[in-house]
Design an enzyme around this catalytic site. Sequence first.
Site: not given
Length: 260
Positions: A86, A142, A226
Amino acid sequence: MKQSIYRLSIELTNKKWSSYILRKFVQSRLSRPLISSFIRTFNIDVNDMQGSTQDYRTLHDFFIRKLKEDARSVQYGENDAVSPVDGLLAETGTISDRLQIMVKGKPYSVLDMLGTREKASPYMGGDFAVFYLSPANYHRIHSPIDGIVENRWSLGTHSYPVNDLGLLYGKDALSKNYREITELQHPLGKVSVVKVGAMFVNSIEYVHERESWKQGEEVAYFTFGSTVILLFEKDRFRFSEGKAVPREVKMGETIGKFNA
């Protein structure tokens, strides 16, 4: 002058002792009262996370929170790549013949980013995508594709911030910050997943060490915010057409397709 002042202030504060103190604090129960204000400050949607805010013992536990199983939908396609996080898809583009990428008008070296010419040269003329995670974002990473893990290595020690000021005034933050790199082999091309550490807490934790990654599965997480960079080989990949960059993306959202 602004750049010099900014870099000096970062050098004075970005030390092992300050990182140690911050890490110990956010991982202690003393940080628990800050969770509510952290949610308000960054306007975090808590409806898609596992459990309630009362379930988290420390600010660190909340920061690396997991989502409900149905909170994200992976738009699976065997020749597609999906967003690994995200965040903000901040930049996409072509890797130059000088092995550079341009982010916010500033060049960053892919050679420095990956460490050797042998590792970097396959990406000359290829494509890249930069994903920036704000403090508000879900901070688990992911897999963007189905792929075999060909190589994995880490580089760097200290980290500059990777926010707007960090990219503008910092010292090659994307290519020289502490970073963990995983190189994946897809049937239609090679992909490097570069996970870039942030200031103070250089921690990127893997959740498994399997020899293959499945598209959409969780593979790692950041301890505080980050950036993730994807590198694709030349003529092997094309980004989805008709979508603006920069734009907000969710984990599992299709960002492009390999050239069959």
